[in-house]
Scaffold this motif. Structure first.
Motif, PDB file in Angstrom:
ATOM      1  N   ASN A  15      23.024 105.338  10.156  1.00  0.00           N
ATOM      2  CA  ASN A  15      24.358 104.721  10.284  1.00  0.00           C
ATOM      3  C   ASN A  15      24.655 104.372  11.727  1.00  0.00           C
ATOM      4  OD1 ASN A  15      25.403 107.339   8.116  1.00  0.00           O
ATOM      5  ND2 ASN A  15      24.791 105.291   7.493  1.00  0.00           N
ATOM      6  N   LEU A  16      25.312 103.235  11.910  1.00  0.00           N
ATOM      7  CA  LEU A  16      25.807 102.833  13.220  1.00  0.00           C
ATOM      8  C   LEU A  16      27.328 102.801  13.161  1.00  0.00           C
ATOM      9  CD1 LEU A  16      23.395  99.860  14.010  1.00  0.00           C
ATOM     10  CD2 LEU A  16      23.068 102.298  14.481  1.00  0.00           C
ATOM     11  N   LEU A  17      27.966 103.432  14.143  1.00  0.00           N
ATOM     12  CA  LEU A  17      29.429 103.474  14.228  1.00  0.00           C
ATOM     13  C   LEU A  17      29.859 103.125  15.635  1.00  0.00           C
ATOM     14  CD1 LEU A  17      30.238 106.834  12.387  1.00  0.00           C
ATOM     15  CD2 LEU A  17      30.611 104.532  11.496  1.00  0.00           C
ATOM     16  N   LYS A  18      30.966 102.398  15.731  1.00  0.00           N
ATOM     17  CA  LYS A  18      31.561 102.134  17.042  1.00  0.00           C
ATOM     18  C   LYS A  18      33.074 102.189  16.912  1.00  0.00           C
ATOM     19  CE  LYS A  18      31.887  98.925  20.917  1.00  0.00           C
ATOM     20  NZ  LYS A  18      31.517  97.604  21.484  1.00  0.00           N
ATOM     21  N   PHE A  19      33.720 102.832  17.884  1.00  0.00           N
ATOM     22  CA  PHE A  19      35.173 102.953  17.922  1.00  0.00           C
ATOM     23  C   PHE A  19      35.697 102.256  19.163  1.00  0.00           C
ATOM     24  CE2 PHE A  19      33.668 106.468  15.380  1.00  0.00           C
ATOM     25  CZ  PHE A  19      34.569 106.501  14.322  1.00  0.00           C
ATOM     26  N   ASP A  20      36.749 101.460  18.986  1.00  0.00           N
ATOM     27  CA  ASP A  20      37.357 100.732  20.097  1.00  0.00           C
ATOM     28  C   ASP A  20      38.343 101.654  20.817  1.00  0.00           C
ATOM     29  OD1 ASP A  20      38.442  98.957  21.857  1.00  0.00           O
ATOM     30  OD2 ASP A  20      39.368  97.671  20.335  1.00  0.00           O
ATOM     31  N   LEU A  21      38.087 101.938  22.084  1.00  0.00           N
ATOM     32  CA  LEU A  21      38.964 102.819  22.866  1.00  0.00           C
ATOM     33  C   LEU A  21      39.993 102.051  23.675  1.00  0.00           C
ATOM     34  CD1 LEU A  21      36.418 105.478  24.197  1.00  0.00           C
ATOM     35  CD2 LEU A  21      37.576 105.345  21.988  1.00  0.00           C
ATOM     36  N   ALA A  22      40.076 100.725  23.489  1.00  0.00           N
ATOM     37  CA  ALA A  22      40.983  99.921  24.313  1.00  0.00           C
ATOM     38  C   ALA A  22      42.440 100.290  24.085  1.00  0.00           C
ATOM     39  CB  ALA A  22      40.765  98.434  24.018  1.00  0.00           C
ATOM     40  N   MET A  23      42.764 100.910  22.947  1.00  0.00           N
ATOM     41  CA  MET A  23      44.154 101.263  22.660  1.00  0.00           C
ATOM     42  C   MET A  23      44.634 102.472  23.473  1.00  0.00           C
ATOM     43  SD  MET A  23      43.813 103.103  18.936  1.00  0.00           S
ATOM     44  CE  MET A  23      42.941 101.683  18.264  1.00  0.00           C
ATOM     45  N   LEU A  24      43.723 103.187  24.109  1.00  0.00           N
ATOM     46  CA  LEU A  24      44.130 104.359  24.878  1.00  0.00           C
ATOM     47  C   LEU A  24      44.889 103.946  26.131  1.00  0.00           C
ATOM     48  CD1 LEU A  24      40.907 106.554  24.667  1.00  0.00           C
ATOM     49  CD2 LEU A  24      43.042 106.887  23.422  1.00  0.00           C
ATOM     50  N   GLU A  25      45.909 104.759  26.488  1.00  0.00           N
ATOM     51  CA  GLU A  25      46.673 104.526  27.706  1.00  0.00           C
ATOM     52  C   GLU A  25      45.775 104.663  28.938  1.00  0.00           C
ATOM     53  OE1 GLU A  25      49.947 103.878  28.140  1.00  0.00           O
ATOM     54  OE2 GLU A  25      50.372 103.788  26.007  1.00  0.00           O
ATOM     55  N   PRO A  26      46.086 103.940  30.011  1.00  0.00           N
ATOM     56  CA  PRO A  26      45.355 104.175  31.267  1.00  0.00           C
ATOM     57  C   PRO A  26      45.735 105.524  31.875  1.00  0.00           C
ATOM     58  CG  PRO A  26      47.155 102.620  31.613  1.00  0.00           C
ATOM     59  CD  PRO A  26      47.075 102.858  30.133  1.00  0.00           C
ATOM     60  N   ASN A  27      44.838 106.074  32.650  1.00  0.00           N
ATOM     61  CA  ASN A  27      45.087 107.298  33.431  1.00  0.00           C
ATOM     62  C   ASN A  27      45.314 108.534  32.569  1.00  0.00           C
ATOM     63  OD1 ASN A  27      45.033 105.741  35.865  1.00  0.00           O
ATOM     64  ND2 ASN A  27      47.143 105.116  35.442  1.00  0.00           N
ATOM     65  N   ILE A  28      44.687 108.596  31.394  1.00  0.00           N
ATOM     66  CA  ILE A  28      44.816 109.794  30.584  1.00  0.00           C
ATOM     67  C   ILE A  28      43.712 110.783  30.935  1.00  0.00           C
ATOM     68  CG2 ILE A  28      45.853 108.504  28.682  1.00  0.00           C
ATOM     69  CD1 ILE A  28      43.185 108.838  27.189  1.00  0.00           C
TER      70      ILE A  28
END
Length: 311
Positions: A15-28
């Motif tokens: 299986n190949l999985l990818k999650f988009d982390l662009a929704m995370l706030e900056p500086n966390i």
């Protein structure tokens, strides 16, 4: 979503999985990251089975990837889970360090490959994002904290600002630490008030701190709602004066651009004030201290100024 060797067809699945982390706030600060999969089929029921997580080293297209054009991966797994759970339940795999790397270097986030022992009867099956119940989709659960340093500089008007507008944080439930410096030559202390909202319209007070000019303090806030703003109120001058018999509104001496709800108290019983509106009648020639707090919070944090009733 099959992983392993199908004993009937002889086919091997990865299986190949990818999650988009662009929704995370900056500086966390990421504290923990967990891959959660919902297991529906397990051919080696009752026996422990290893599931390995490999970091991919180049990109893939979900609708075009095949066994022959599959992306490369590192040679040794980043994470290994030895599982003996029965089907129809969640499997959690902690992968905090890898997610931290992706957050710091987004371009390195090509995703992961799931692989198990590719021997007889090793087949596992997991729900995918096409399944009707979203709670069973593959999930990347990230726990994090967020710290902002907010500098509020004289002249003291309006809100604290993170850029040039009111400070409104839109996101998920989290713990926020505000480090606030009150850089001002203002004549009185100020009051920082955190308010929260579900709709960016109706605001509820969450916490407050008072700061003297030049002081820096940190406020930790739990943020279960969608929106959060940091408002700041203080006095425009150290005292306001009017003649005996006058009716005054002390809000005319308060900077409060968010119109945050305040509560008012007078230290002099001869010069009472309406605790909800801040209106008072100067019945006698005397001086009182007006103490201002956040209306819906405990009165421990406050700022104050004088009202003088002149003859």
């Amino acid at each position: 979503m099959y992983t392993g060797l199908d004993p009937y067809s002889g086919s091997i699945y990865r299986n190949l999985l990818k999650f988009d982390l662009a929704m995370l706030e900056p500086n966390i600060t990421i504290q923990k990251a967990v891959l959660r999969l919902y297991l529906t089929t397990r051919y080696q029921a009752g026996a422990p089975q290893q599931l390995d997580i490999y970091r991919l080293t180049n990109a893939f297209e979900e609708t075009a990837v095949t066994w022959d054009n599959a992306p490369g991966s590192i040679l040794t797994p980043d994470y290994t889970l030895v599982d003996d759970n029965n089907p129809n339940g969640y499997i959690d795999i902690t992968m905090t360090d890898l997610v931290k790397d992706w957050y710091i270097t987004p371009a390195a986030n090509y995703g992961i490959m799931l692989q198990t022992t590719e021997l007889t009867n090793s087949l596992l099956a997991f729900r995918t994002r096409e399944y009707a119940e979203s709670a069973m989709w593959p999930m990347l659960i990230i726990e994090y904290s967020l710290t902002h340093t907010v500098i509020y500089t004289s002249p003291v008007i309006g809100d604290f600002s993170y850029l040039s507008t009111s400070f409104v944080l839109e996101g998920h439930a989290l713990e926020t630490a505000y480090t606030i410096t009150y850089e001002s030559s203002a004549p009185t202390a100020g009051l920082a008030i955190v308010e929260q909202s579900q709709d960016d319209d109706t605001w509820a007070q969450s916490s407050s701190i008072s700061l003297d000019p030049g002081e820096t303090r940190t406020m930790n806030v739990s943020t279960p709602m969608v929106y959060e703003r940091l408002s700041f109120v203080n006095a425009a001058s150290a005292a306001m004066t009017d003649t005996v018999g006058s009716t005054i509104d002390v809000n005319s001496n308060i900077n409060n651009s968010n119109e945050t709800a305040l509560r008012y108290e007078s230290s002099n019983t001869l010069l009472p004030i309406d605790p909800d509106t801040g209106v008072m009648t100067l019945a006698v020639a005397d001086t009182t201290t007006i103490i201002i707090t956040a209306k819906y919070l405990d009165n421990f944090n406050y700022f104050s100024f004088e009202v003088i009733a002149a003859p």
